[in-house]
Design an enzyme around this catalytic site. Sequence first.
Site, PDB file in Angstrom:
ATOM      1  CG  ASP A   1      -2.453   8.239   7.521  1.00 19.74           C
ATOM      2  OD1 ASP A   1      -2.728   7.979   6.341  1.00 19.74           O
ATOM      3  OD2 ASP A   1      -2.784   7.527   8.495  1.00 19.74           O
TER       4      ASP A   1
ATOM      5  N   PRO B   1      -6.403  -2.241   4.655  1.00 26.76           N
ATOM      6  CG  PRO B   1      -4.549  -0.817   4.688  1.00 26.76           C
ATOM      7  CD  PRO B   1      -4.989  -2.183   4.258  1.00 26.76           C
TER       8      PRO B   1
ATOM      9  CD  GLN C   1      -2.506   1.786   0.379  1.00 29.87           C
ATOM     10  OE1 GLN C   1      -3.204   1.007  -0.252  1.00 29.87           O
ATOM     11  NE2 GLN C   1      -2.437   3.076   0.072  1.00 29.87           N
TER      12      GLN C   1
ATOM     13  CG  HIS D   1      -8.888   7.911  -7.518  1.00 30.63           C
ATOM     14  ND1 HIS D   1      -8.608   9.201  -7.174  1.00 30.63           N
ATOM     15  CD2 HIS D   1      -9.366   7.317  -6.390  1.00 30.63           C
ATOM     16  CE1 HIS D   1      -8.896   9.390  -5.886  1.00 30.63           C
ATOM     17  NE2 HIS D   1      -9.366   8.260  -5.384  1.00 30.63           N
TER      18      HIS D   1
ATOM     19  N   GLY E   1     -10.979   0.892   1.844  1.00 31.95           N
ATOM     20  CA  GLY E   1     -12.048   0.340   1.025  1.00 31.95           C
ATOM     21  C   GLY E   1     -11.459  -0.054  -0.321  1.00 31.95           C
ATOM     22  N   GLY E   2     -10.770   0.908  -0.909  1.00 33.26           N
ATOM     23  CA  GLY E   2     -10.152   0.643  -2.197  1.00 33.26           C
ATOM     24  C   GLY E   2      -8.939   1.528  -2.385  1.00 33.26           C
ATOM     25  CG  MET E   3      -4.356   2.071  -3.283  1.00 36.16           C
ATOM     26  SD  MET E   3      -4.390   3.806  -2.720  1.00 36.16           S
ATOM     27  CE  MET E   3      -3.471   4.588  -4.038  1.00 36.16           C
TER      28      MET E   3
HETATM   29  N1  BES Z   1      -6.831   6.826  -2.504  1.00 29.89           N
HETATM   30  C1  BES Z   1      -7.788   6.442  -1.524  1.00 29.89           C
HETATM   31  C2  BES Z   1      -7.224   5.608  -0.428  1.00 29.89           C
HETATM   32  C3  BES Z   1      -6.123   6.262   0.363  1.00 29.89           C
HETATM   33  C4  BES Z   1      -6.191   7.581   0.725  1.00 29.89           C
HETATM   34  C5  BES Z   1      -5.030   5.523   0.746  1.00 29.89           C
HETATM   35  C6  BES Z   1      -5.143   8.147   1.443  1.00 29.89           C
HETATM   36  C7  BES Z   1      -4.002   6.090   1.461  1.00 29.89           C
HETATM   37  C8  BES Z   1      -4.050   7.412   1.810  1.00 29.89           C
HETATM   38  C9  BES Z   1      -8.966   5.714  -2.150  1.00 29.89           C
HETATM   39  O1  BES Z   1      -9.311   6.150  -3.407  1.00 29.89           O
HETATM   40  C10 BES Z   1     -10.163   5.970  -1.290  1.00 29.89           C
HETATM   41  O2  BES Z   1     -10.529   7.096  -1.163  1.00 29.89           O
HETATM   42  N2  BES Z   1     -10.744   4.930  -0.716  1.00 29.89           N
HETATM   43  C11 BES Z   1     -11.920   5.036   0.132  1.00 29.89           C
HETATM   44  C12 BES Z   1     -13.136   4.509  -0.559  1.00 29.89           C
HETATM   45  C13 BES Z   1     -13.998   5.493  -1.233  1.00 29.89           C
HETATM   46  C14 BES Z   1     -15.277   4.838  -1.721  1.00 29.89           C
HETATM   47  C15 BES Z   1     -14.264   6.770  -0.534  1.00 29.89           C
HETATM   48  C16 BES Z   1     -11.707   4.164   1.350  1.00 29.89           C
HETATM   49  O3  BES Z   1     -10.786   3.375   1.357  1.00 29.89           O
HETATM   50  O4  BES Z   1     -12.503   4.255   2.276  1.00 29.89           O
HETATM   51 ZN    ZN Z   2     -10.140   8.054  -3.434  1.00 26.21          ZN
END
Ligand code: BES
Ligand code: ZN
Length: 615
Positions: free
Chosen positions: A391, A284, A160, A317, A286-288
């Site tokens: 973060d 950790p 990640q 994205h 929802g999605g990446m």
């Molecule tokens: N890019 C993000 C995940 C992320 C953000 C990883 C910051 C590390 C640091 C991803 O696109 C995201 O926003 N995921 C969301 C899901 C979404 C449906 C809002 C999540 O994981 O909750």
């Molecule tokens: Zn996102």
Amino acid sequence: MFRIATLFSLIILMNSCTRPKAAHNEAVAHDVHSYGNPAEARVTHVSLDLRVVFEQRTIEGSVVLSVEHLSPKTKQLILDSRSLQIDETEISNDGKTYAETHFEAGPADRILGAPLKVDIKPDTQFVRIRYSTSPSSAAALQWLDPEQTAGKEHPFLYTQGEAILTRSWIPLQDSPAVRVTWDARVKTPAGLKAVMSAPNCMDTNDCHFVMDHPVPSYLIALAVGDLKFQATGPRTGVWAEPSVVAKAANEFSDTEKMIEAAEKLYGPYRWGRYDLLILPPSFPFGGMENPCLTFATPTVLAGDKSLVSLVAHELAHSWSGNLVTNATWSDFWLNEGFTVYIERRIVEELYGRNREEMEAVLGYQDLQDELKANPVRDQILNINLDGRDPDEGMTQIPYEKGALFLTEVEEKFGRAKLDAYLKGYFDHFAFQSITTKQSLDYMRTHLFAQDPAAAAKIPVNEWVYQPGLPATAPKPASQAFAAVDREIDAWLTGKPIETANWSTQEWLHFLRGLPEHLSAAQMKRLDSQFQLTQATNNEILAQWLLMAVRNHYAPANLRLEEFLTTVGRRKYVKPLYAAMDPKQARAIYEKARPMYHPVTQSTIDQMLAGRKESK
Ligand code: BES
Ligand code: ZN
């Protein structure tokens, strides 16, 4: 030793020389989260040759970095690294013969890791580094034992990178302003398949991965496990463990339609394939949005497609984030705010306005909660993160406030104008990393100038540089939720209510709309009427478990513990630990911690360390 990968770097380098200059961002924004010196010597291509060793929990091998000289006097290439063991550094001016060179690792910072300074010469074109990752503290990596996977037979590894974790498995200039093309060879144990954020091949043991679009380093990703593939469309499919792959293919069968909806609005999908990798439940996030291969939590496999807006989000994205990238983590809202706006447009196109409205209202409620929970400095879209872990800026504020800003632009200019503008914006900045200022300057000249009267109604500076929400901010509303609100009132007075046709979103609104404090009798009545402790939809379950913790509803305790010891999705587990009394939280966390990714571990470690025992 002469390597094919090295030869490949040379070819790529020659290619990128013929590319128009715009493919690289002209000025590199100052990034407080990187030690790199890209304004002097910039990495343009990363060529990996790696071996994944599960027994030692390490990735070892070499990386060849192609270097572009921007300042003739530069004597060092400065990279980011974190907990890496560096064995040897070498330089070359032809990609064939290498000579050892001196390197120096600076002091390590808790958040940034350590600078790695490699001596280079004016004619150095390639830097080769032999290294291995730390078995115990590579922050990007999660090594899973077989018991933590669906099949329980094979180990699993995934990375990640976002925001600044790629440096813990590859030494490079780990700033989103530095874009690189990359290629990789990855050796894995027999039978275990490696997949990456690039076009993937079906071969189990010998794939050469090539990403020939320049991407920011946080989008280089790898996963290794017992993985199978199932197609869901001509350019879409799912990778998952064998027992999960069919369910995932069903759940995500609308993905091609989502791509078509997005392409119609914002121009061609430029990454070739769009596949999903379903990870074990400890993932950790929802999605990446890893290019070509979104990494996703299995907690969205609800069986009824009710949580697929996650795919709409990660797919979005491919335009906002991967094509046009935030130049620094202070510009994160350019990635996430634009993406949430596009996600909702895709959801509306596929599932209708009603569903979009419900999701926008749920997002607005999240935003209100986050605005209450965060100090004013963190309510600013163009957030100052100096001296902080990026973060800390990753709240719902860049997501939902950012999306609301674009919703206001849509209201004032109309959809047709905003859609055309965004399409042009993605074209203009394609494969570049940009700052908030660049994005807003472009909006002023290419959209606002068309209709100054409309533009005058939008307090852009307040949106982007001030806390809270401007008075003009749109307030999402949903007819369906108005009906649910009436059912909440009825339920509270003990009347029967009609829930048979409720969607997941309506259930969430119902649960969130109940008073924060409920009596033991009310909790029991909710559970026996709606079997909430047995809920199989993870969004509903997580919401219910939160209510159970807040109201000390003991019959949910077993389910709570089971959930927290199997699911590592930070969005679910963080509020649950935060709501528990510290003693209960520590007892469960002790059991659960080993199954969480370092990202979730570090969040919960800090949260529980900061709280005192109540007794
Ligand atoms: N890019 C993000 C995940 C992320 C953000 C990883 C910051 C590390 C640091 C991803 O696109 C995201 O926003 N995921 C969301 C899901 C979404 C449906 C809002 C999540 O994981 O909750
Ligand atoms: Zn996102």
